[in-house]
Design a protein around this motif. Structure first.
Motif, PDB file in Angstrom:
ATOM      1  N   HIS A 170       6.675   8.470  10.085  1.00 35.18           N
ATOM      2  CA  HIS A 170       5.233   8.341   9.864  1.00 35.18           C
ATOM      3  C   HIS A 170       4.866   8.666   8.415  1.00 35.18           C
ATOM      4  CE1 HIS A 170       1.004   9.542   9.758  1.00 35.18           C
ATOM      5  NE2 HIS A 170       0.893   8.463  10.499  1.00 35.18           N
ATOM      6  N   ILE A 171       5.424   9.724   7.885  1.00 31.23           N
ATOM      7  CA  ILE A 171       5.130  10.091   6.493  1.00 31.23           C
ATOM      8  C   ILE A 171       5.600   8.986   5.542  1.00 31.23           C
ATOM      9  CG2 ILE A 171       5.735  11.701   4.636  1.00 31.23           C
ATOM     10  CD1 ILE A 171       5.759  13.921   6.813  1.00 31.23           C
ATOM     11  N   GLY A 172       6.811   8.491   5.774  1.00 33.00           N
ATOM     12  CA  GLY A 172       7.336   7.428   4.912  1.00 33.00           C
ATOM     13  C   GLY A 172       6.500   6.163   4.960  1.00 33.00           C
ATOM     14  N   LEU A 173       6.159   5.728   6.170  1.00 28.41           N
ATOM     15  CA  LEU A 173       5.324   4.533   6.289  1.00 28.41           C
ATOM     16  C   LEU A 173       3.921   4.782   5.736  1.00 28.41           C
ATOM     17  CD1 LEU A 173       6.432   3.164   9.773  1.00 28.41           C
ATOM     18  CD2 LEU A 173       6.725   2.046   7.553  1.00 28.41           C
ATOM     19  N   GLY A 174       3.404   5.990   5.920  1.00 33.54           N
ATOM     20  CA  GLY A 174       2.094   6.324   5.359  1.00 33.54           C
ATOM     21  C   GLY A 174       2.085   6.230   3.840  1.00 33.54           C
ATOM     22  N   GLU A 175       3.145   6.742   3.233  1.00 32.81           N
ATOM     23  CA  GLU A 175       3.256   6.641   1.769  1.00 32.81           C
ATOM     24  C   GLU A 175       3.323   5.175   1.332  1.00 32.81           C
ATOM     25  OE1 GLU A 175       3.205   8.935  -0.689  1.00 32.81           O
ATOM     26  OE2 GLU A 175       2.764  10.512   0.761  1.00 32.81           O
ATOM     27  N   TRP A 176       4.086   4.380   2.059  1.00 28.83           N
ATOM     28  CA  TRP A 176       4.228   2.967   1.736  1.00 28.83           C
ATOM     29  C   TRP A 176       2.897   2.244   1.912  1.00 28.83           C
ATOM     30  CZ3 TRP A 176       8.503  -0.513   4.376  1.00 28.83           C
ATOM     31  CH2 TRP A 176       8.677  -1.667   3.626  1.00 28.83           C
ATOM     32  N   ILE A 177       2.191   2.556   2.993  1.00 27.70           N
ATOM     33  CA  ILE A 177       0.871   1.961   3.230  1.00 27.70           C
ATOM     34  C   ILE A 177      -0.068   2.318   2.082  1.00 27.70           C
ATOM     35  CG2 ILE A 177      -1.208   2.135   4.682  1.00 27.70           C
ATOM     36  CD1 ILE A 177       0.808   2.447   7.083  1.00 27.70           C
ATOM     37  N   ASP A 178      -0.086   3.587   1.702  1.00 27.24           N
ATOM     38  CA  ASP A 178      -0.957   4.020   0.605  1.00 27.24           C
ATOM     39  C   ASP A 178      -0.576   3.356  -0.713  1.00 27.24           C
ATOM     40  OD1 ASP A 178      -2.428   5.534   2.328  1.00 27.24           O
ATOM     41  OD2 ASP A 178      -1.505   7.441   1.769  1.00 27.24           O
TER      42      ASP A 178
ATOM     43  N   MET B  24       0.577  10.732   1.266  1.00 30.58           N
ATOM     44  CA  MET B  24      -0.020  11.800   2.049  1.00 30.58           C
ATOM     45  C   MET B  24       0.014  13.060   1.196  1.00 30.58           C
ATOM     46  SD  MET B  24       1.151  13.188   5.793  1.00 30.58           S
ATOM     47  CE  MET B  24       0.386  11.947   6.775  1.00 30.58           C
ATOM     48  N   ASN B  25      -1.074  13.794   1.158  1.00 32.98           N
ATOM     49  CA  ASN B  25      -1.110  15.009   0.350  1.00 32.98           C
ATOM     50  C   ASN B  25      -0.437  16.160   1.096  1.00 32.98           C
ATOM     51  OD1 ASN B  25      -2.954  16.016   2.227  1.00 32.98           O
ATOM     52  ND2 ASN B  25      -4.716  15.379   1.006  1.00 32.98           N
ATOM     53  N   ASN B  26      -0.252  17.277   0.398  1.00 30.92           N
ATOM     54  CA  ASN B  26       0.442  18.428   0.999  1.00 30.92           C
ATOM     55  C   ASN B  26      -0.291  18.979   2.218  1.00 30.92           C
ATOM     56  OD1 ASN B  26       2.476  18.240  -0.852  1.00 30.92           O
ATOM     57  ND2 ASN B  26       1.604  19.752  -2.242  1.00 30.92           N
ATOM     58  N   ALA B  27      -1.607  19.012   2.172  1.00 28.25           N
ATOM     59  CA  ALA B  27      -2.374  19.516   3.324  1.00 28.25           C
ATOM     60  C   ALA B  27      -2.142  18.623   4.540  1.00 28.25           C
ATOM     61  CB  ALA B  27      -3.860  19.589   2.988  1.00 28.25           C
TER      62      ALA B  27
ATOM     63  N   LEU C  78       2.500  -3.075   7.864  1.00 24.18           N
ATOM     64  CA  LEU C  78       3.016  -1.703   7.852  1.00 24.18           C
ATOM     65  C   LEU C  78       2.285  -0.827   8.859  1.00 24.18           C
ATOM     66  CD1 LEU C  78       3.569  -1.180   4.029  1.00 24.18           C
ATOM     67  CD2 LEU C  78       5.335  -1.330   5.802  1.00 24.18           C
ATOM     68  N   LEU C  79       0.979  -1.024   8.995  1.00 28.42           N
ATOM     69  CA  LEU C  79       0.226  -0.290  10.016  1.00 28.42           C
ATOM     70  C   LEU C  79       0.756  -0.631  11.413  1.00 28.42           C
ATOM     71  CD1 LEU C  79      -3.424  -0.555   8.667  1.00 28.42           C
ATOM     72  CD2 LEU C  79      -2.158   1.562   9.093  1.00 28.42           C
TER      73      LEU C  79
ATOM     74  N   ALA D 235      -4.988   3.232  -2.766  1.00 29.74           N
ATOM     75  CA  ALA D 235      -6.127   4.118  -2.528  1.00 29.74           C
ATOM     76  C   ALA D 235      -5.681   5.494  -2.051  1.00 29.74           C
ATOM     77  CB  ALA D 235      -7.077   3.498  -1.516  1.00 29.74           C
ATOM     78  N   GLY D 236      -4.517   5.582  -1.434  1.00 34.76           N
ATOM     79  CA  GLY D 236      -3.977   6.865  -1.017  1.00 34.76           C
ATOM     80  C   GLY D 236      -4.652   7.519   0.170  1.00 34.76           C
ATOM     81  N   LEU D 237      -5.370   6.761   0.987  1.00 36.89           N
ATOM     82  CA  LEU D 237      -6.088   7.368   2.107  1.00 36.89           C
ATOM     83  C   LEU D 237      -5.732   6.777   3.463  1.00 36.89           C
ATOM     84  CD1 LEU D 237      -9.596   7.461   0.439  1.00 36.89           C
ATOM     85  CD2 LEU D 237      -8.045   9.387   0.749  1.00 36.89           C
ATOM     86  N   LEU D 238      -5.323   5.553   3.504  1.00 33.97           N
ATOM     87  CA  LEU D 238      -5.143   4.869   4.778  1.00 33.97           C
ATOM     88  C   LEU D 238      -3.928   5.388   5.543  1.00 33.97           C
ATOM     89  CD1 LEU D 238      -6.246   2.752   6.653  1.00 33.97           C
ATOM     90  CD2 LEU D 238      -4.949   1.022   5.407  1.00 33.97           C
ATOM     91  N   GLY D 239      -2.803   5.558   4.892  1.00 33.63           N
ATOM     92  CA  GLY D 239      -1.591   6.018   5.573  1.00 33.63           C
ATOM     93  C   GLY D 239      -1.771   7.368   6.224  1.00 33.63           C
TER      94      GLY D 239
END
Length: 158
Positions: free
Chosen positions: A114-122, A1-4, A66-67, A127-131
């Motif tokens: 959520h952030i942790g799982l999002g990073e893991w998903i990405d 997940m990016n900073n924004a 993971l989702l 691709a860095g977008l799904l999480g």
């Protein structure tokens, strides 16, 4: 997940926490509208996230698991927070609720999960977008579970 995305997530969660710590009616319409908006935004964002990943390659079993784990965690946090909500009948007869300040800890833990799982998903999709695209739907799930349980408890008090 990016900073924004992280900043947006923190702002949304801060607004939700503020709202939940205030005393408000159990059967207010604002919650239903919020859930609807978050749900629609979540489904659209998730669809775009999936499309962006599928352009590269199909998501694997680990990504799908993971989702699912992310949304199960959202539901679990909703159950835990619902137990921290006080429900009572006001003198004029309407049902009121307010969240416990300790629920803030659960909200922060939920955001961290959520952030942790999002990073893991990405990481699994490369691709860095799904999480990051699951934030709105994650919030819709956790709030819907919490709201359903609080409303059910209020109905049993009534």
């Amino acid at each position: 997940m990016n900073n924004a995305g992280i900043v947006i997530g923190i702002v949304i969660v801060a607004l939700v926490i503020r709202r939940q710590l205030r005393t408000r009616p159990v059967h207010g319409k604002g919650g239903v509208v919020l859930l609807g908006v978050l749900g629609v935004l979540g489904v659209v964002a998730l669809a775009f996230g999936v499309v962006s990943v599928v352009k590269e390659h199909a998501p694997g079993t680990v990504t799908v698991a993971l989702l699912a784990a992310s949304f199960l965690a959202a539901a679990g946090f909703g159950v835990a927070r619902a137990r921290m909500v006080t429900v009572w009948r006001a003198p004029e007869g309407r049902m009121l609720r307010t969240g416990a300040p300790a629920a803030m800890v659960l909200w922060l833990a939920s955001l961290a999960v959520h952030i942790g799982l999002g990073e893991w998903i990405d990481h699994t999709t490369r691709a860095g977008l799904l999480g990051a695209s699951t934030l709105h739907l994650y919030l819709a799930v956790t709030l819907a579970v919490q709201d359903l349980l609080v409303r059910r408890r209020a109905a049993s008090v009534a």
